[in-house]
Every structure is written in structure tokens, then in C-alpha cells.
Design an enzyme around this catalytic site. Structure first.
Site, short mmCIF file in Angstrom:
data_model
loop_
_atom_site.label_atom_id
_atom_site.label_comp_id
_atom_site.label_asym_id
_atom_site.label_seq_id
_atom_site.Cartn_x
_atom_site.Cartn_y
_atom_site.Cartn_z
N TYR A 40 0.82 -1.21 0.00
CA TYR A 40 0.00 0.00 0.00
C TYR A 40 0.86 1.27 0.00
O TYR A 40 0.37 2.36 -0.27
CB TYR A 40 -0.94 0.03 1.22
N LYS B 266 3.34 -15.55 1.70
CA LYS B 266 3.21 -16.21 0.39
C LYS B 266 4.63 -16.51 -0.09
O LYS B 266 5.08 -16.07 -1.15
CB LYS B 266 2.45 -15.27 -0.56
N ASP C 41 -3.18 -18.26 1.17
CA ASP C 41 -4.36 -18.89 0.57
C ASP C 41 -4.91 -19.98 1.47
O ASP C 41 -6.12 -20.10 1.69
CB ASP C 41 -4.05 -19.42 -0.85
N ASP D 84 -5.26 -7.02 5.72
CA ASP D 84 -6.47 -6.27 5.36
C ASP D 84 -7.59 -7.25 5.00
O ASP D 84 -8.73 -7.15 5.48
CB ASP D 84 -6.13 -5.37 4.17
N ASP E 16 -10.95 -8.88 7.69
CA ASP E 16 -12.39 -8.79 7.37
C ASP E 16 -13.03 -10.17 7.33
O ASP E 16 -14.18 -10.34 7.75
CB ASP E 16 -12.60 -8.09 6.02
#
Ligand code: NAD
Length: 381
Positions: A161, A211, A243, A267, A271
């Protein structure tokens, strides 16, 4: 360490060792239901301070739409000064419909981003706890969610980001967009240390998410977290690919205690974790930064929800996310685990009693925001 008398005149009358702490807290009610829910969180903090003998030093400031109205800017310099002086900040929510169509830099929400930046909070902590009374509110089957109690620690100030180069260039078929995922060892190390410190106060298990089968950034992340783990031999560390983590959060969420990960993975996963807990009115969050000389972590504590203009001013807002954020503040910024547990235990009692707001579909007449705050105080005892 001063001694004080507790509950004189009762059978439980006893001399008790009591460590008094000064709790310097800035309250930023913000807009809409932010004002109503922070009032209840403050009521609960006052009850805790009274019960456990702490010295509560509250100041109040302006942030968001109300700050624009009163000072012309969503993050006035006075608010920044107060936030730097306090050990922790409790925030309600920002946002007013009248600013919906103005430029992003003039919106109330800009104040929140500026506050986070000014405080240098680099770790976002999202506790995810499945309360028994709310199991039916989760889209997952009860037996999957029951007993879930984890914290997702997301790195907040680095990663893709913020990485450069970034941007869009060229045109036609060669128009190209680029973002850069970048982390330094120091950035990874400080957030991982926070995760291990948290785990020491919980079930002593850290799961690091990356990852690393594809990304060099994740390979460094995995090396650094493994190095940090050597300083915490009492905490178990495991690694999981992002994943697979997304899948395990649904298949077997009880396996997680503290989950630590970078900005973009956190992020998304936080959620996903939030859905496990049910209503948005229940979700607390904490953004934590460097340690102050007092030993307290700089922290910004806020419910995940917004200012909910559709129900503002009607006494309908669920204050439990704000109260849960206050509990997180007691634990993470001040290290007051017993006090935090008293608040979360009281929240659980109130949920079981059914004396809750309309968003939780209580069996009878819904309680008001203030009644729920009062009920939590009574349950703290
Ligand atoms: P919202 O979270 O304010 O509301 C979404 C829905 O959930 C609404 O129906 C609302 O009534 C309900 N809801 C939210 N909190 C509740 C609570 N405590 N109890 C009961 N019901 C609750 O999101 P939105 O409507 O998309 O945004 C409204 C404003 O809030 C916008 O200006 C937005 O930019 C802002 N916002 C601010 C923050 C923040 O301050 N951190 C976060 C999200 C949105």
C-alpha cells in the site's frame, strides 16, 4: 505498591495489594453514533478505574466532521497535541452525510488517516471472539465458530500500500500499472515482536502468514519471524501460506491464537475473521505503535463500524464494539489483563442476559445504547 481496603463490611473484606496506574486517555467521540458509543465506553472505563483503583485522566478532542465544523479542518493541531500527550486514544467514528460529495482531502475520514500517521501506529490488532450468545449471528455453523478466540495482527504502515515505484503510465495496449511490495527487516521485526508479546499473555501460539512460495518479500518475512521467535522459546510458531490461511479461518478457526501478517494479507484476512464474530456492532480494533517512556504502547482504539447516520441520535447504536475497544486499550496499552478480562466477561454476561440493542435481535424490547453501557457496568460489579 500501595495497600487499600476492599469492600469493607462484607465477608470478602480483606487487605489486597493493588497497583494504581495513571491512565492518560484522549477521547475523540467524532460524529454520528461515535458520540453515543464512546460515552458508554467512557462510562465503563470509569467503572473499571473505580473498581481497580486506577487514576483515570480523560481529555476530549475534536476529530472528523465536528472538527471541520468547529475549526475548519478534520484533524486540528490541538487534537494532534492532545493525542501525543495521552498514552492512548479512544475514538468513536467519523463521517457525516453532508461531506459525502466533497473532495477526499476535505472529508472527515481524512482526519482519521492523519491521526494514525501522527501516532505512528504500525500494528492493527483485531480481536475475533465468538460469544456463545451470538453464535447464530455467524454465517458459519455453530460448532465451527464456538470457542473461537484469536487476534489478527496486521502490519499497518508498510508493504504494497505504500511501496514505490507506483502508478499508471503509457496508453493503449501498453498502458501499465505498477505497485511495489517492500518490507525492511526492522518493519517486520517490530510487528512480529508485538505478536509474540501478545501471545505470551494468551495461548502462546503465533501463526505467521505469508506467500513465501512465490514472493521474495514473504521469504524475508519468514526468515525474520523465525529469528524473532528465538527470543520467545515459550511461544510456538507456525507458518501458513495466505491462501491456506483464508481457508483455515473458515474450516478450523479455533486453531488460531495470534495471527501475524503484512498489510495487504492482513487487510483481507481481518475482514474474513470479522465475519466469524457476527454483528458489526461487536467488532473492536486497536492500532498500536511504539512504546512510550512510561512503558505503555501508543495506541488508537476504535470500533470497526462507522458513524451510522441512519441510526445516529436515536439511542439504537450497539456500544459493545466501543466498549470492547476500551477493553483492548486496557490490555494492550496499559498491560491491565485482569481489568480487560473484567470488561470482556461483563460483555459476555450482558449478551447472555439478552439486554442488547436491536442489531442483535433480542427476544423482547431492544435495550438502548445507554442501557447496554449501564448493564456492562453493573456486570463488572
Ligand atoms: P457504518 O458502519 O456507519 O454503518 C453500516 C450499517 O451498520 C448501518 O446500517 C448502521 O446502522 C449499522 N451499524 C453500524 N454500527 C452500528 C452499531 N454500533 N450498532 C448498530 N448498528 C450499527 O458504515 P457506512 O454506513 O458505510 O458509513 C457511514 C459513515 O461512516 C460514512 O461517512 C463513512 O465514511 C464513515 N465510516 C467511518 C469509519 C470510521 O470512523 N472508522 C468506518 C467506516 C465508515
Amino acid at each position: 505498591m500501595p495497600l487499600r481496603l476492599r469492600r469493607p463490611g462484607t465477608l470478602e473484606f480483606r487487605l489486597e495489594r493493588q497497583k494504581t496506574m495513571e491512565l492518560k486517555i484522549l477521547v475523540l467521540p467524532g460524529d454520528g453514533i461515535g458520540v453515543e458509543v464512546t460515552a458508554e465506553a467512557v462510562r465503563v472505563l470509569k467503572r473499571v478505574a473505580e473498581k481497580f483503583g486506577h487514576d483515570l485522566r480523560l481529555t476530549e478532542g475534536l476529530l472528523g466532521g465536528i472538527a471541520i465544523h468547529k475549526t475548519g479542518t478534520p484533524f486540528p493541531p490541538e487534537t494532534e497535541r492532545l493525542a501525543q500527550e495521552a498514552d492512548a486514544t479512544l475514538l468513536g467514528a467519523v463521517g457525516l452525510p453532508e461531506f459525502d460529495n466533497v473532495a477526499p482531502e476535505k472529508r472527515p475520514e481524512r482526519g482519521l488517516l492523519a491521526l494514525r500517521k501522527a501516532l505512528g501506529v504500525y500494528a492493527n490488532l483485531r480481536p475475533v471472539k465468538a460469544y456463545t450468545a451470538l453464535l447464530d449471528a455467524s454465517p458459519l455453523k455453530n460448532d465451527r465458530v464456538e470457542g473461537v478466540d484469536m487476534i489478527i495482527v496486521r502490519e499497518l504502515t508498510g508493504g504494497i500500500y505504500y511501496g514505490t515505484p507506483r502508478g499508471i503510465s503509457g496508453e493503449g495496449a501498453t498502458e501499465t500499472a505498477v505497485n511495489t511490495m517492500k518490507y525492511t527487516r526492522a518493519e517486520i521485526e517490530r510487528v512480529c515482536r508485538m505478536a509474540f508479546e501478545l501471545a505470551r499473555k494468551r495461548r502462546r501460539k503465533v501463526t505467521s502468514v505469508d506467500k513465501s512460495n512465490v514472493l521474495e518479500v514473504s521469504q524475508l518475512w519468514r526468515r525474520v519471524v523465525t529469528d524473532v521467535a528465538k527470543d520467545y522459546p515459550d511461544v510456538e510458531l507456525d507458518h501458513i501460506l495466505v491462501d491456506n490461511c483464508a481457508m483455515q479461518l473458515i474450516l478450523n478457526p479455533r486453531r488460531f491464537d495470534v495471527v501475524v501478517t503484512g498489510n495487504v494479507f492482513g487487510d483481507i484476512l481481518s475482514d474474513e475473521g470479522a465475519v466469524l464474530a457476527g454483528s458489526i456492532g461487536m467488532l473492536a480494533s486497536a492500532s498500536v505503535g511504539p512504546k512510550r517512556p512510561s512503558g505503555a504502547y501508543v495506541g488508537l482504539y476504535e470500533p470497526v463500524h462507522g458513524s451510522a447516520p441512519d441510526i445516529a441520535g436515536q439511542g439504537k447504536a450497539n456500544p459493545l464494539a466501543a466498549i470492547g475497544s476500551a477493553a483492548a486499550m486496557l490490555e494492550y496499552s496499559f498491560g491491565l489483563a485482569e481489568e480487560a478480562a473484567a470488561v470482556t466477561g461483563a460483555i459476555e454476561k450482558v449478551l447472555n442476559s439478552g439486554r442488547v440493542t436491536a442489531d442483535l435481535n433480542p427476544p423482547g424490547q431492544p435495550a438502548t445504547t445507554a442501557e447496554v453501557g449501564q448493564a456492562v457496568c453493573e456486570a463488572i460489579g
